[in-house]
Design a protein around this motif. Structure first.
Motif, PDB file in Angstrom:
ATOM      1  N   VAL A 209     -45.774 -57.975 -78.517  1.00 60.58           N
ATOM      2  CA  VAL A 209     -46.239 -56.932 -77.454  1.00 60.58           C
ATOM      3  C   VAL A 209     -44.924 -56.673 -76.485  1.00 60.58           C
ATOM      4  N   THR A 210     -44.557 -55.422 -76.520  1.00 61.22           N
ATOM      5  CA  THR A 210     -43.314 -55.308 -75.881  1.00 61.22           C
ATOM      6  C   THR A 210     -43.446 -53.989 -74.780  1.00 61.22           C
ATOM      7  N   PRO A 211     -43.259 -54.276 -73.590  1.00 63.32           N
ATOM      8  CA  PRO A 211     -43.398 -53.252 -72.429  1.00 63.32           C
ATOM      9  C   PRO A 211     -42.488 -51.878 -72.906  1.00 63.32           C
ATOM     10  N   THR A 212     -42.811 -50.833 -72.377  1.00 64.87           N
ATOM     11  CA  THR A 212     -42.064 -49.790 -72.654  1.00 64.87           C
ATOM     12  C   THR A 212     -41.305 -49.293 -71.111  1.00 64.87           C
ATOM     13  N   ASN A 213     -41.953 -50.021 -70.106  1.00 66.78           N
ATOM     14  CA  ASN A 213     -41.692 -49.467 -68.571  1.00 66.78           C
ATOM     15  C   ASN A 213     -42.242 -48.071 -68.297  1.00 66.78           C
ATOM     16  N   VAL A 214     -43.368 -47.349 -69.212  1.00 65.99           N
ATOM     17  CA  VAL A 214     -43.834 -46.373 -68.759  1.00 65.99           C
ATOM     18  C   VAL A 214     -45.205 -46.760 -68.379  1.00 65.99           C
ATOM     19  N   THR A 215     -45.501 -45.997 -66.953  1.00 70.38           N
ATOM     20  CA  THR A 215     -46.756 -46.159 -66.429  1.00 70.38           C
ATOM     21  C   THR A 215     -47.447 -44.823 -66.405  1.00 70.38           C
ATOM     22  N   ILE A 216     -49.076 -44.958 -66.477  1.00 69.49           N
ATOM     23  CA  ILE A 216     -49.774 -43.622 -66.060  1.00 69.49           C
ATOM     24  C   ILE A 216     -51.090 -44.084 -65.494  1.00 69.49           C
ATOM     25  N   GLU A 217     -51.100 -43.048 -64.576  1.00 65.89           N
ATOM     26  CA  GLU A 217     -52.347 -43.481 -63.406  1.00 65.89           C
ATOM     27  C   GLU A 217     -53.309 -42.678 -63.976  1.00 65.89           C
ATOM     28  N   LEU A 218     -54.555 -43.394 -64.140  1.00 64.85           N
ATOM     29  CA  LEU A 218     -55.721 -42.726 -64.666  1.00 64.85           C
ATOM     30  C   LEU A 218     -57.034 -42.809 -63.574  1.00 64.85           C
ATOM     31  N   THR A 219     -57.921 -41.772 -63.424  1.00 62.84           N
ATOM     32  CA  THR A 219     -58.713 -41.694 -62.310  1.00 62.84           C
ATOM     33  C   THR A 219     -60.219 -41.358 -63.023  1.00 62.84           C
ATOM     34  N   LYS A 220     -61.353 -42.348 -62.876  1.00 58.84           N
ATOM     35  CA  LYS A 220     -62.529 -41.796 -63.359  1.00 58.84           C
ATOM     36  C   LYS A 220     -63.303 -41.051 -62.645  1.00 58.84           C
ATOM     37  N   THR A 221     -64.051 -40.054 -63.222  1.00 56.83           N
ATOM     38  CA  THR A 221     -64.831 -39.073 -62.562  1.00 56.83           C
ATOM     39  C   THR A 221     -66.199 -38.919 -63.392  1.00 56.83           C
ATOM     40  N   ALA A 222     -67.180 -38.393 -63.006  1.00 60.91           N
ATOM     41  CA  ALA A 222     -68.375 -38.084 -63.496  1.00 60.91           C
ATOM     42  C   ALA A 222     -68.172 -37.157 -64.769  1.00 60.91           C
ATOM     43  N   TYR A 223     -68.621 -37.702 -65.911  1.00 61.47           N
ATOM     44  CA  TYR A 223     -68.364 -37.163 -67.165  1.00 61.47           C
ATOM     45  C   TYR A 223     -69.514 -37.172 -68.136  1.00 61.47           C
ATOM     46  N   THR A 224     -69.905 -35.990 -68.777  1.00 60.81           N
ATOM     47  CA  THR A 224     -71.059 -36.145 -69.627  1.00 60.81           C
ATOM     48  C   THR A 224     -70.388 -35.872 -71.034  1.00 60.81           C
ATOM     49  N   GLU A 225     -70.521 -36.859 -72.008  1.00 57.22           N
ATOM     50  CA  GLU A 225     -69.959 -37.007 -73.372  1.00 57.22           C
ATOM     51  C   GLU A 225     -70.734 -36.317 -74.327  1.00 57.22           C
ATOM     52  N   ASN A 226     -70.290 -35.294 -75.290  1.00 57.80           N
ATOM     53  CA  ASN A 226     -70.799 -34.745 -76.234  1.00 57.80           C
ATOM     54  C   ASN A 226     -70.425 -36.031 -77.546  1.00 57.80           C
ATOM     55  N   PRO A 227     -71.629 -36.616 -77.807  1.00 54.43           N
ATOM     56  CA  PRO A 227     -71.212 -37.627 -78.791  1.00 54.43           C
ATOM     57  C   PRO A 227     -70.397 -37.309 -80.163  1.00 54.43           C
ATOM     58  N   VAL A 228     -70.878 -35.671 -80.422  1.00 58.19           N
ATOM     59  CA  VAL A 228     -70.246 -35.328 -81.956  1.00 58.19           C
ATOM     60  C   VAL A 228     -68.766 -35.009 -81.348  1.00 58.19           C
TER      61      VAL A 228
END
Length: 465
Positions: A188-207
């Motif tokens: 496993v080799t780091p790429t030094n790229v970072t990404i911020e992610l934020t959770k919100t209320a989400y309704t998932e279509n399972p199809v």
């Protein structure tokens, strides 16, 4: 009478779902004593628990007096400790929640989600370090906006290396930053790229994904279906209408990440695949000895989904189902229930081994334990195992999972593109259908330790409708 209680219980459960918001205004959580909550837990498990016979204190004649029983119930320091004591050693799946509002949202497919569905595996070097791999991205989410994709690798959260002891805490906040990496099958080799992610209320279509593939003249329908969420039954039925219109001859049903959900949806999906077995037994039920005669009722193949629309059936005599050890409960019910009737070819890994069903119990009088009569001084509720399912030939108790006909695990260094003809699991199914050559795969199998559903209250739960 025995069916009346059952139908009433189901009716109350689903009619009260539409009234949750009104009732929420009257709830005064955390004002109930532990004794009150623990009395509810005892009453619910004494009445409905599948494995009641495994816990001597749940027997109807366990206590000489009500005072002795109350002393036992009050002897535990928390509802969670009491619930854990009463659970059988056979039980991996019953849950107690302190906030049933969150659970109700989850039953409707609503979760806090950043859109990155991932798995977590141990490094191959024995270090105890962990990396994540992206399984798929949910549309219209934070992860979709930053162009993450299946197969992306990450090994740090907020700059800290993931390990087998910290991954749960690092991935629990609503916002975090992943550090991307690569995995070549060894390192496993780091790429030094970072990404911020934020959770919100989400309704998932399972199809999630549907397409028709033509290989050597064979029309193959492919459907990736990720949860048995009853609110999306019309969308599932529409997918089969599309398959009908395209004249597919074969179906590959991708349940590799489907942890389960609605029993009724599982029956309906099986009728969509077939259609020639209406009113025949899809599954039977085994309840505890006190409830068996009153509540047990077979699940039958049918011709309508939950809203009354006619099921779009393919009348197939064979189906290919893609599985991993993440495939559970209602997904396993489809495989097990169809097996006596048609040729079910399972491709992938062993499934979870969940053949028991649950329904939601609130602190209310037996036998309904309904939301409309719930004690408003707390928000505890239970999803205990209440019956186990058997297929038409009596098969059940597959605690180690259902074993595939074609055994193949996912390669985290080469996951492939979902729905693509060369994606390894789909390619294996296509090779059997269209007599093409299935690729040979040789890679190190790594141990999975968790995934993005770790915090999902309904993970692995099969819910009676």
């Amino acid at each position: 009478m025995k069916k009346l209680y059952y139908l009433l219980l189901l009716s109350v459960f689903f009619t009260t779902i539409s009234c949750f918001e009104d009732l929420d205004d009257n709830i005064k959580p955390n004002s109930a004593s532990n004794a009150t909550i623990q009395d509810f837990i005892y009453r619910g498990l004494n009445y409905f628990y599948l494995y009641k016979a495994d816990t001597p204190e749940l027997a109807n004649d366990a206590f000489a007096s009500e005072e002795t029983k109350s002393a036992f119930i009050n002897s535990y320091g928390s509802p969670e400790a009491f619930f854990d004591y009463l659970k059988s050693d056979q039980d991996r799946f019953s849950i107690l929640v302190a906030d049933y509002i969150e659970l109700e949202n989850a039953l409707g497919g609503v979760t806090l989600n950043n859109g990155m569905e991932y798995g977590l595996v141990l490094y191959p070097d024995g270090s105890g370090n962990v990396f994540g791999y992206v399984r798929y991205i949910l549309p219209n989410t934070d992860a979709a906006a930053v162009a993450l994709q299946r197969g992306d690798i990450f090994n740090t959260i907020n700059g800290e290396q993931l390990t087998e002891t910290n991954f749960r805490s690092l991935l629990s906040p609503d916002t975090y930053t992943i550090g991307l990496a690569t995995y070549d099958g060894t390192s496993v080799t780091p790429t030094n790229v970072t990404i911020e992610l934020t959770k919100t209320a989400y309704t998932e279509n399972p199809v999630y994904l549907q397409r028709t593939i033509v290989v050597n003249g064979e029309r193959i329908g492919y459907l990736m279906y990720n949860a048995f969420t009853r609110d999306f039954d019309p969308q599932l039925n529409a997918a089969f209408a599309q398959f009908q219109s395209e004249g597919i001859q074969h179906l590959v049903l991708d349940l590799r990440y489907n942890g389960g959900g609605s029993v009724e949806t599982a029956v309906d999906l099986s009728a969509m695949i077939t259609g020639q077995f209406n009113n025949q037994t899809f599954y039977t039920e085994e309840w505890n000895a006190d409830r068996q005669e009153e509540f047990s009722a077979p699940g039958l193949f049918n011709t309508e989904i939950s809203n009354g629309d006619a099921i779009n059936s393919l009348n197939l005599s064979q189906v290919y189902i893609l599985t991993t050890n993440r495939t559970a409960s209602a997904s396993e019910l489809v495989i097990n229930g169809l097996t006596p009737y048609i040729d079910v070819k399972q491709v992938g890994d062993d499934t979870t081994g969940k053949f028991q069903a649950s329904f939601l119990l609130y602190d209310a009088p037996a036998p309904i334990f309904s939301r409309s009569q719930a004690n408003l001084t707390h928000t505890y509720a239970m999803l205990p195992l209440v019956f186990k399912t058997l297929n038409a030939t009596g098969n059940t108790d597959f605690i180690d999972g259902l074993v595939p006909d074609i055994s193949l695990r996912e390669d985290f260094a080469n996951l492939g593109i979902l729905g693509a003809e060369n994606e390894p699991l789909l390619a294996a199914a296509i090779a059997e259908i269209a007599t093409t050559r299935s690729p040979n795969y040789n890679f190190s199998v790594l141990k999975e330790v968790g995934d993005s559903n770790m915090g999902n209250l309904l993970e692995g739960v099969m819910v009676v409708d």
